[in-house]
Design a protein around this motif. Structure first.
Motif, PDB file in Angstrom:
ATOM      1  N   ALA A 161       0.829  -1.208   0.000  1.00 12.68           N
ATOM      2  CA  ALA A 161       0.000   0.000   0.000  1.00 12.68           C
ATOM      3  C   ALA A 161       0.870   1.267   0.000  1.00 12.68           C
ATOM      4  CB  ALA A 161      -0.930  -0.012   1.210  1.00 12.68           C
ATOM      5  N   GLY A 162       1.929   1.263   0.822  1.00 10.90           N
ATOM      6  CA  GLY A 162       2.813   2.430   0.884  1.00 10.90           C
ATOM      7  C   GLY A 162       3.535   2.648  -0.442  1.00 10.90           C
ATOM      8  N   GLU A 163       3.929   1.527  -1.051  1.00 10.55           N
ATOM      9  CA  GLU A 163       4.610   1.588  -2.354  1.00 10.55           C
ATOM     10  C   GLU A 163       3.675   2.178  -3.400  1.00 10.55           C
ATOM     11  OE1 GLU A 163       5.676  -2.402  -3.270  1.00 10.55           O
ATOM     12  OE2 GLU A 163       6.843  -1.881  -5.051  1.00 10.55           O
ATOM     13  N   CYS A 164       2.390   1.813  -3.324  1.00 10.18           N
ATOM     14  CA  CYS A 164       1.388   2.339  -4.258  1.00 10.18           C
ATOM     15  C   CYS A 164       1.288   3.859  -4.089  1.00 10.18           C
ATOM     16  CB  CYS A 164       0.048   1.651  -4.003  1.00 10.18           C
ATOM     17  SG  CYS A 164      -1.279   2.285  -5.026  1.00 10.18           S
ATOM     18  N   PHE A 165       1.203   4.322  -2.846  1.00 10.28           N
ATOM     19  CA  PHE A 165       1.182   5.772  -2.596  1.00 10.28           C
ATOM     20  C   PHE A 165       2.444   6.417  -3.174  1.00 10.28           C
ATOM     21  CE2 PHE A 165      -1.953   5.210   0.999  1.00 10.28           C
ATOM     22  CZ  PHE A 165      -2.871   6.161   0.556  1.00 10.28           C
ATOM     23  N   ASP A 166       3.597   5.793  -2.920  1.00  7.10           N
ATOM     24  CA  ASP A 166       4.869   6.385  -3.356  1.00  7.10           C
ATOM     25  C   ASP A 166       4.949   6.447  -4.890  1.00  7.10           C
ATOM     26  OD1 ASP A 166       5.630   6.651  -0.705  1.00  7.10           O
ATOM     27  OD2 ASP A 166       6.753   4.774  -0.647  1.00  7.10           O
ATOM     28  N   LYS A 167       4.506   5.362  -5.564  1.00  8.72           N
ATOM     29  CA  LYS A 167       4.591   5.328  -7.036  1.00  8.72           C
ATOM     30  C   LYS A 167       3.581   6.288  -7.659  1.00  8.72           C
ATOM     31  CE  LYS A 167       6.535   0.718  -7.647  1.00  8.72           C
ATOM     32  NZ  LYS A 167       6.249  -0.694  -7.952  1.00  8.72           N
ATOM     33  N   SER A 277      -0.498   3.435   8.294  1.00  9.46           N
ATOM     34  CA  SER A 277      -1.554   3.609   9.312  1.00  9.46           C
ATOM     35  C   SER A 277      -1.502   5.001   9.939  1.00  9.46           C
ATOM     36  CB  SER A 277      -1.542   2.497  10.361  1.00  9.46           C
ATOM     37  OG  SER A 277      -0.288   2.354  10.933  1.00  9.46           O
ATOM     38  N   ALA A 278      -0.496   5.804   9.547  1.00 10.00           N
ATOM     39  CA  ALA A 278      -0.494   7.227   9.952  1.00 10.00           C
ATOM     40  C   ALA A 278      -1.495   8.018   9.102  1.00 10.00           C
ATOM     41  CB  ALA A 278       0.901   7.819   9.776  1.00 10.00           C
ATOM     42  N   ASN A 279      -2.004   7.404   8.031  1.00  9.70           N
ATOM     43  CA  ASN A 279      -2.904   8.123   7.112  1.00  9.70           C
ATOM     44  C   ASN A 279      -4.222   8.503   7.795  1.00  9.70           C
ATOM     45  OD1 ASN A 279      -5.245   7.925   4.928  1.00  9.70           O
ATOM     46  ND2 ASN A 279      -3.364   8.577   3.915  1.00  9.70           N
TER      47      ASN A 279
HETATM   48  O1  KG4 Z   1       6.587   1.619   8.112  1.00  9.22           O
HETATM   49  P1  KG4 Z   1       7.311   2.636   7.336  1.00  9.22           P
HETATM   50  O2  KG4 Z   1       7.732   3.910   8.035  1.00  9.22           O
HETATM   51  O3  KG4 Z   1       8.599   2.055   6.683  1.00  9.22           O
HETATM   52  C1  KG4 Z   1       8.653   0.755   6.170  1.00  9.22           C
HETATM   53  O4  KG4 Z   1       8.950  -0.163   6.989  1.00  9.22           O
HETATM   54  O5  KG4 Z   1       8.364   0.625   4.962  1.00  9.22           O
HETATM   55  O6  KG4 Z   1       6.370   2.993   6.085  1.00  9.22           O
HETATM   56  C2  KG4 Z   1       6.740   3.907   5.092  1.00  9.22           C
HETATM   57  C3  KG4 Z   1       5.562   4.037   4.115  1.00  9.22           C
HETATM   58  C4  KG4 Z   1       5.887   4.897   2.880  1.00  9.22           C
HETATM   59  O7  KG4 Z   1       5.470   4.192   1.730  1.00  9.22           O
HETATM   60  C5  KG4 Z   1       5.056   6.161   3.074  1.00  9.22           C
HETATM   61  O8  KG4 Z   1       4.634   6.750   1.872  1.00  9.22           O
HETATM   62  C6  KG4 Z   1       3.880   5.625   3.883  1.00  9.22           C
HETATM   63  O9  KG4 Z   1       4.451   4.672   4.758  1.00  9.22           O
HETATM   64  N1  KG4 Z   1       3.233   6.680   4.663  1.00  9.22           N
HETATM   65  C7  KG4 Z   1       1.964   7.088   4.454  1.00  9.22           C
HETATM   66  C8  KG4 Z   1       1.733   8.154   5.353  1.00  9.22           C
HETATM   67  N2  KG4 Z   1       2.865   8.333   6.109  1.00  9.22           N
HETATM   68  C9  KG4 Z   1       3.778   7.413   5.667  1.00  9.22           C
HETATM   69  N3  KG4 Z   1       1.042   6.666   3.579  1.00  9.22           N
HETATM   70  C10 KG4 Z   1      -0.154   7.285   3.585  1.00  9.22           C
HETATM   71  N4  KG4 Z   1      -0.447   8.325   4.394  1.00  9.22           N
HETATM   72  C11 KG4 Z   1       0.453   8.784   5.302  1.00  9.22           C
HETATM   73  N5  KG4 Z   1       0.138   9.796   6.099  1.00  9.22           N
END
Ligand code: KG4
Ligand code: ZN
Length: 352
Positions: A161-167, A277-279
Motif C-alpha cells: 500500500a505504501g509503495e502504491c502511494f509512493d509510485k 496507518s499514519a494516514n
Molecule cells: O513503516 P514505514 O515507516 O517504513 C517501512 O517499513 O516501509 O512505512 C513507510 C511508508 C511509505 O510508503 C510512506 O509513503 C507511507 O508509509 N506513509 C503514508 C503516510 N505516512 C507514511 N502513507 C499514507 N499516508 C500517510 N500519512
C-alpha cells in the motif's frame, strides 16, 4: 525490565529505551528522508552511509538521557536493506559484548504491531486479534492469538500500500515519501468540496480472500494522468482530485478486507501498524465504522460494537526503535551475539 531497541532497517536510524515493553523512556529517531526526497526515493547505499554516520550520535543521545541500567538489547535483523540492517546489528552486537548484556533479534514487521502496546492512553489489545500491517514494503493481514502466535491470512500479491502511494505520487509529480504528499493533496480537494470526476478501481475488493493488489491501481492512475496530459487538463485541481481518489481506493480496500477478516475469525481487537496507518483518512474510516460512544475512551472505539480498535499515534506508526524494544519484552528470546545475522528477506511469519 529496561530494553534498549535499535532500528536501522530502511532510512531511519533510531535508538529507544523502553521499560516493561510499554513505557517509552526515550526514543531518538534520525531520518535521512530529506536526502532521499532529492532523488525521489531511497538509494540503499546512501541510506547505509547516512546510518553509519548517525548510529553512534543517536545511541549516545538515547543512552545518556537515562540514568538507569539497561537489562537487554533488541535489534532489527530483517526485513530491510542489507547495508542498513548491518549498521544496527553490528552496533548492537558490540554493545552486547562490551556490556555483557543479552541481545534479542527482532522481526521488524511483527515489531511494528507493538506500537499498539506502547500507546499509553490505550488499553492493551485483546487476543485474538487481526492486525493490518501496512508499510512501504509490506501489506499483510495476520491473525494473532497471543505473543509469538501469528498466522498470516493474506497480503499483497504485488505492490504494498505504501509503495502504491509512493509510485502514484511520482506519477503526479509529488514528493517522496508519497503517502503524506498524496494525503496533503487529497485534503485540498476535500476542503474545496468540488465534484469528483475521476473514478479509480478498488482492486479485488469483492474477492473472497484476504489478499490485496495495488499494481493495477498505479496503472489506472498512469492512464488517467496520460489522458489528462493529452487534453491539457493535468493541473493542480486534477492532481488534487486524483490524490483524493487514490487515497479513497487504497483505504476502501484496506478497511473492507480487515473488517471481513475480523468478522470471519471472530476476534476481540483490530490493530493497525506501519507507516500507512499514519494516514488520517484510513484512521477516520476505521473509526467511522463505529460511531464511538462519548463514554468510550480512546482505543476503545468498537467497530460495530464488536471489535476494539487500536491505532498507534502517527509518530509511532513510522519506523522507530521503541516498538523494537517493546517486541523484545513480550517475545523475550535472547540469542548469543555470535549467532545474530541480518535477514533482509524475512517475512512476517519467518523464523529468526
Ligand atoms: O513503516 P514505514 O515507516 O517504513 C517501512 O517499513 O516501509 O512505512 C513507510 C511508508 C511509505 O510508503 C510512506 O509513503 C507511507 O508509509 N506513509 C503514508 C503516510 N505516512 C507514511 N502513507 C499514507 N499516508 C500517510 N500519512
Ligand atoms: Zn517499517
Amino acid at each position: 525490565m529496561i530494553i534498549l531497541g535499535i532500528e536501522t532497517s530502511c532510512d531511519e536510524t533510531s535508538a529507544s529505551i523502553v521499560k516493561d515493553g510499554q513505557t517509552i523512556l526515550t526514543n531518538v529517531v534520525s531520518s535521512s528522508m530529506a536526502k532521499h526526497a532529492q532523488t525521489g526515493g531511497i538509494i540503499p547505499e546512501v541510506a547505509a552511509r547516512e546510518q553509519s554516520k548517525y548510529m553512534i550520535p543517536v545511541l549516545d543521545e538515547a543512552i545518556s538521557s537515562i540514568a538507569r541500567d539497561i537489562d537487554a538489547i533488541a535489534v532489527t535483523v530483517g526485513p530491510g536493506l542489507v547495508g542498513s540492517l548491518l549498521v544496527g546489528v553490528e552496533s548492537a552486537k558490540t554493545l552486547s559484548k562490551v556490556w555483557q548484556k543479552p541481545i534479542v533479534p527482532v522481526n521488524h514487521l511483527v515489531a511494528h504491531l507493538y506500537a499498539n502496546w506502547l500507546a499509553k492512553e490505550q488499553r492493551a489489545p485483546q487476543f485474538p486479534l487481526i492486525a493490518l500491517v501496512v508499510s512501504g514494503g509490506h501489506t499483510d493481514l495476520v491473525l494473532m492469538k497471543g505473543h509469538g502466535k501469528i498466522k498470516w491470512i493474506g497480503g499483497t500479491r504485488d505492490d504494498a500500500a505504501g509503495e502504491c502511494f509512493d509510485k502514484c505520487a511520482r506519477l503526479l509529480g509529488l514528493g517522496y515519501p508519497g503517502g503524506p504528499a498524496v494525503s496533503a493533496e487529497a485534503e485540498k480537494f476535500k476542503i474545496q468540496n468540488s465534484k469528483l470526476k475521476i473514478r479509480l478501481p478498488r482492486p479485488i475488493i469483492s474477492e473472497d480472500n484476504f489478499d490485496f493488489s495495488f499494481s493495477g491501481l498505479k496503472t489506472a492512475v498512469l492512464r488517467e494522468v496520460n489522458k489528462l496530459k493529452d487534453n491539457n487538463y493535468f493541473n493542480n485541481q486534477t492532481v488534487e482530485q486524483l490524490s483524493w481518489e487514490i487515497q479513497e481506493a487504497v483505504t476502501d480496500v484496506l478497511v473492507s478486507k480487515t473488517i471481513k477478516a475480523a468478522e470471519k475469525f471472530k476476534v476481540k481487537s483490530i490493530i493497525l501498524a506501519g507507516g500507512v496507518s499514519a494516514n488520517s483518512r484510513l484512521r477516520e474510516k476505521f473509526n467511522h465504522q463505529s460511531p464511538a460512544s462519548p463514554k468510550l475512551q480512546r482505543g476503545e472505539s468498537i467497530i460495530n460494537r464488536q471489535f476494539q480498535l487500536h491505532i498507534p499515534p502517527p509518530s509511532l506508526c513510522t519506523d522507530n526503535a521503541a516498538y523494537i524494544a517493546s517486541y523484545a519484552y513480550f517475545n523475550y528470546k535472547p540469542v548469543p551475539w555470535r549467532e545474530i545475522k541480518v535477514l533482509p528477506g524475512l517475512t512476517i511469519t519467518g523464523e529468526i
